[in-house]
Design a protein around this motif. Structure first.
Motif, mmCIF file in Angstrom:
data_model
loop_
_atom_site.group_PDB
_atom_site.id
_atom_site.type_symbol
_atom_site.label_atom_id
_atom_site.label_comp_id
_atom_site.label_asym_id
_atom_site.label_seq_id
_atom_site.Cartn_x
_atom_site.Cartn_y
_atom_site.Cartn_z
ATOM 1 N N GLY A 96 63.317 29.530 24.003
ATOM 2 C CA GLY A 96 63.121 30.133 25.147
ATOM 3 C C GLY A 96 62.804 29.708 26.547
ATOM 4 O O GLY A 96 62.808 30.393 27.662
ATOM 5 N N ALA A 97 63.006 28.276 26.594
ATOM 6 C CA ALA A 97 63.021 27.567 27.916
ATOM 7 C C ALA A 97 64.443 27.160 28.331
ATOM 8 O O ALA A 97 65.193 27.020 27.567
ATOM 9 C CB ALA A 97 62.093 26.246 27.654
ATOM 10 N N ASP A 98 64.706 27.375 29.738
ATOM 11 C CA ASP A 98 65.949 26.853 29.923
ATOM 12 C C ASP A 98 66.261 25.610 30.103
ATOM 13 O O ASP A 98 65.271 24.683 29.980
ATOM 14 C CB ASP A 98 66.085 27.531 31.446
ATOM 15 N N ALA A 99 67.572 25.201 30.250
ATOM 16 C CA ALA A 99 67.920 23.682 30.171
ATOM 17 C C ALA A 99 67.411 23.156 31.579
ATOM 18 O O ALA A 99 67.327 24.034 32.474
ATOM 19 C CB ALA A 99 69.280 23.603 30.065
ATOM 20 N N ALA A 100 67.209 21.822 31.755
ATOM 21 C CA ALA A 100 66.498 21.237 33.136
ATOM 22 C C ALA A 100 67.157 19.757 32.932
ATOM 23 O O ALA A 100 67.392 19.238 32.017
ATOM 24 C CB ALA A 100 64.949 21.282 32.978
ATOM 25 N N SER A 101 67.229 19.371 34.256
ATOM 26 C CA SER A 101 67.678 18.064 34.443
ATOM 27 C C SER A 101 66.722 17.712 35.733
ATOM 28 O O SER A 101 66.522 17.985 36.489
ATOM 29 C CB SER A 101 69.083 17.911 34.746
ATOM 30 N N PHE A 102 66.548 16.070 35.587
ATOM 31 C CA PHE A 102 65.791 15.584 36.541
ATOM 32 C C PHE A 102 65.843 14.030 36.618
ATOM 33 O O PHE A 102 66.185 13.475 35.720
ATOM 34 C CB PHE A 102 64.264 15.862 36.708
ATOM 35 N N GLU A 103 65.629 13.544 37.771
ATOM 36 C CA GLU A 103 65.854 12.144 37.952
ATOM 37 C C GLU A 103 64.400 11.357 37.987
ATOM 38 O O GLU A 103 63.538 11.878 38.465
ATOM 39 C CB GLU A 103 66.404 11.660 39.378
ATOM 40 N N GLY A 104 64.668 10.017 37.338
ATOM 41 C CA GLY A 104 63.251 9.412 37.289
ATOM 42 C C GLY A 104 63.932 8.086 37.242
ATOM 43 O O GLY A 104 64.612 7.482 36.540
ATOM 44 N N TRP A 105 62.796 6.875 37.654
ATOM 45 C CA TRP A 105 62.963 5.578 37.604
ATOM 46 C C TRP A 105 62.155 5.254 36.332
ATOM 47 O O TRP A 105 61.133 5.340 36.024
ATOM 48 C CB TRP A 105 62.132 4.835 38.855
ATOM 49 N N SER A 106 62.795 4.308 35.521
ATOM 50 C CA SER A 106 62.205 3.736 34.403
ATOM 51 C C SER A 106 62.308 2.083 34.834
ATOM 52 O O SER A 106 63.451 1.623 35.044
ATOM 53 C CB SER A 106 63.165 3.875 32.912
ATOM 54 N N VAL A 107 61.169 1.445 34.535
ATOM 55 C CA VAL A 107 60.979 0.146 34.748
ATOM 56 C C VAL A 107 60.230 -0.202 33.294
ATOM 57 O O VAL A 107 59.384 -0.011 32.761
ATOM 58 C CB VAL A 107 60.074 -0.394 35.798
ATOM 59 N N LEU A 108 61.241 -1.377 32.582
ATOM 60 C CA LEU A 108 60.972 -1.863 31.277
ATOM 61 C C LEU A 108 60.774 -3.381 31.402
ATOM 62 O O LEU A 108 61.709 -4.104 31.883
ATOM 63 C CB LEU A 108 61.974 -1.494 30.238
ATOM 64 N N VAL A 109 59.518 -3.714 30.868
ATOM 65 C CA VAL A 109 59.443 -5.093 30.786
ATOM 66 C C VAL A 109 59.555 -5.753 29.499
ATOM 67 O O VAL A 109 58.760 -5.183 28.544
ATOM 68 C CB VAL A 109 57.831 -5.413 31.397
ATOM 69 N N TRP A 110 60.344 -6.753 29.076
ATOM 70 C CA TRP A 110 60.566 -7.319 27.873
ATOM 71 C C TRP A 110 60.018 -8.760 27.860
ATOM 72 O O TRP A 110 59.951 -9.298 28.721
ATOM 73 C CB TRP A 110 62.187 -7.234 27.913
ATOM 74 N N VAL A 111 59.363 -9.027 26.714
ATOM 75 C CA VAL A 111 58.783 -10.153 26.366
ATOM 76 C C VAL A 111 59.235 -10.495 25.024
ATOM 77 O O VAL A 111 59.803 -9.676 24.153
ATOM 78 C CB VAL A 111 57.240 -10.358 26.326
ATOM 79 N N VAL A 112 59.031 -11.777 24.716
ATOM 80 C CA VAL A 112 59.532 -12.248 23.199
ATOM 81 C C VAL A 112 58.244 -12.497 22.430
ATOM 82 O O VAL A 112 57.048 -12.592 22.627
ATOM 83 C CB VAL A 112 59.905 -13.760 23.244
ATOM 84 N N THR A 149 68.992 10.095 35.004
ATOM 85 C CA THR A 149 69.117 11.408 35.066
ATOM 86 C C THR A 149 68.820 11.907 33.610
ATOM 87 O O THR A 149 69.570 11.837 32.738
ATOM 88 C CB THR A 149 70.466 12.017 35.529
ATOM 89 N N GLU A 150 67.679 12.507 33.326
ATOM 90 C CA GLU A 150 67.463 13.018 32.212
ATOM 91 C C GLU A 150 67.972 14.571 32.044
ATOM 92 O O GLU A 150 67.453 15.487 33.012
ATOM 93 C CB GLU A 150 66.001 12.852 31.882
ATOM 94 N N THR A 151 68.460 14.934 30.986
ATOM 95 C CA THR A 151 68.773 16.293 30.471
ATOM 96 C C THR A 151 68.142 17.022 29.556
ATOM 97 O O THR A 151 68.138 16.230 28.373
ATOM 98 C CB THR A 151 70.548 16.364 30.591
ATOM 99 N N ILE A 152 67.595 17.893 29.652
ATOM 100 C CA ILE A 152 66.753 18.404 28.409
ATOM 101 C C ILE A 152 67.469 19.674 28.256
ATOM 102 O O ILE A 152 67.540 20.649 28.960
ATOM 103 C CB ILE A 152 65.213 18.742 28.840
ATOM 104 N N PRO A 153 68.061 20.015 26.815
ATOM 105 C CA PRO A 153 68.763 21.186 26.493
ATOM 106 C C PRO A 153 67.600 22.470 26.474
ATOM 107 O O PRO A 153 66.506 22.402 26.466
ATOM 108 C CB PRO A 153 69.400 20.914 25.056
ATOM 109 N N ALA A 154 68.205 23.654 26.619
ATOM 110 C CA ALA A 154 67.585 24.984 26.551
ATOM 111 C C ALA A 154 67.117 24.973 24.890
ATOM 112 O O ALA A 154 67.748 24.643 24.024
ATOM 113 C CB ALA A 154 68.490 26.116 26.716
ATOM 114 N N PHE A 155 65.750 25.350 24.900
ATOM 115 C CA PHE A 155 65.362 25.636 23.294
ATOM 116 C C PHE A 155 64.169 26.436 23.515
ATOM 117 O O PHE A 155 63.058 26.160 24.390
ATOM 118 C CB PHE A 155 64.910 24.125 23.172
#
Length: 354
Positions: free
Chosen positions: A135-151, A127-133
């Motif tokens: 003139g834009a209102d604060a917002a929050s939304f859900e999203g899937w993050s997939v991170l691929v790690w290698v050496v 859940t990502e939360t973006i503060p008001a700034f």
């Protein structure tokens, strides 16, 4: 030249006469390397999760040094059907820094890790939360993050990041949420300047604004006397447009429909406004047919190959699609895009139907 390999072999052999029992001296250049292969640093599930959260935190806090230190040379991002390059991400973070935007916040759940000896994949619903700034209102939304790690160079680094709407979001709900909360993707909320310049001096007639969103361009056209129709699949965007038009006592017709499948008819519009629309050749042909003789087709979007990695057109491609029309303007410039609010290659195009 053929003698060189023979000389090299002779130099690596024995110099003792035939029949000698002296041992053959070693040939250093002929022996296989005894260097140890690089050691892959070990990592467990908890460490992958911790590193993944730290990477996302660096993005949310616009920590450019930490972001750059965390990514592999092969790093890339994919979100909402588009690839995002490292320059695209960095310019976005730098833009937020320059505007002194407050950092975002993110909490993740449903985290899983899959590992092999040389790769680890992290998945989390955040859940990502973006503060008001600004003139834009604060917002929050859900999203899937997939991170691929290698050496790479003896350290675990991110080589790929995929983001997709989570929860019950889909592409339509994503934009509904964007327009409702006014702060999902930074975008210009005033009319597009290229559109303003293109219609200046034209006699108002019928106009259709493609992907009208919250109506910034459609409302401008209506205020200039154009009989305006706006189409979008975001119900929330159309609702905001209608409310704004009502406050300004303007007439505005809105159509809730997918642009690709809508029937635009033939010869209905004096103006087609295609401002920051992912326009396929099929959609272009449909809107060309819907344009009246003498009517205008106005377009602005990111040029193909620019930092935004958007599916736009390469220079000259639109001109080919409009080879049977009069090309009024066809240019690619470096400018701040209305979407993303960052400098990129912007294509501006105007054509008139004969």
């Amino acid at each position: 030249m053929r003698l060189l390999p023979l000389l090299f072999i002779a130099g690596c052999g024995s110099t003792a006469p035939t029949g000698s029992t002296a041992p053959t001296p070693a040939c250093p250049k002929c022996e296989p390397s005894t260097a140890s292969p690089p050691v892959t640093p070990s990592i467990d599930d908890a460490a992958v999760t911790t590193k993944s959260r730290a990477f996302l935190d660096a993005v949310d806090k616009r920590d450019l040094a930490a972001f750059k230190a965390s990514i592999a040379t092969t790093f890339g991002m994919f979100e909402l059907g588009r690839t995002r390059s490292v320059p695209w991400i960095i310019t976005g973070l730098q833009s937020a820094i320059d505007r002194k935007a407050p950092p975002n916040a993110r909490t993740c759940r449903g985290e899983t890790v899959r590992r092999s000896a040389t790769m680890a994949v992290y998945t989390g619903l955040c859940t990502e939360t973006i503060p008001a700034f600004d003139g834009a209102d604060a917002a929050s939304f859900e999203g899937w993050s997939v991170l691929v790690w290698v050496v790479e160079d003896g350290a675990w680094k991110v080589t790929h990041w995929t983001w997709a709407p989570g929860g019950e979001d889909n592409n339509i709900e994503y934009w509904d949420n964007a327009f409702a909360q006014k702060r999902h993707v930074p975008f210009k909320r005033t009319p597009n300047q290229h559109l303003i310049d293109s219609v200046k001096g034209l006699k108002p007639g019928t106009a259709i604004d493609m992907a009208m969103g919250q109506g910034r361009n459609a409302i401008y056209l209506a205020a200039q006397g154009w009989k305006t129709v706006g189409i979008d699949y975001s119900e929330e965007g159309l609702k905001i447009a209608q409310e704004t038009a009502a406050k300004q006592k303007l007439k505005l017709q809105t159509i809730l429909h997918d642009m690709e499948t809508y029937d635009y008819g033939v010869g209905k519009y004096d103006l087609v406004s295609m401002i920051y629309v992912t326009a396929t050749p099929q959609l272009i042909q449909k809107t060309k047919a819907a344009t009246k003789r003498g009517g205008y087709w106005v377009y602005e979007f990111f040029s193909k190959g620019g930092v935004m990695s958007a599916p736009g057109f390469a220079p000259g491609e639109l001109a080919k699609l409009f080879s049977d029309w009069k090309i009024v303007k066809d240019e690619v410039v470096e400018d701040i895009g209305d979407w993303g609010l960052r400098k990129s290659k912007i294509q501006r195009f105007v054509a008139r139907k004969p």
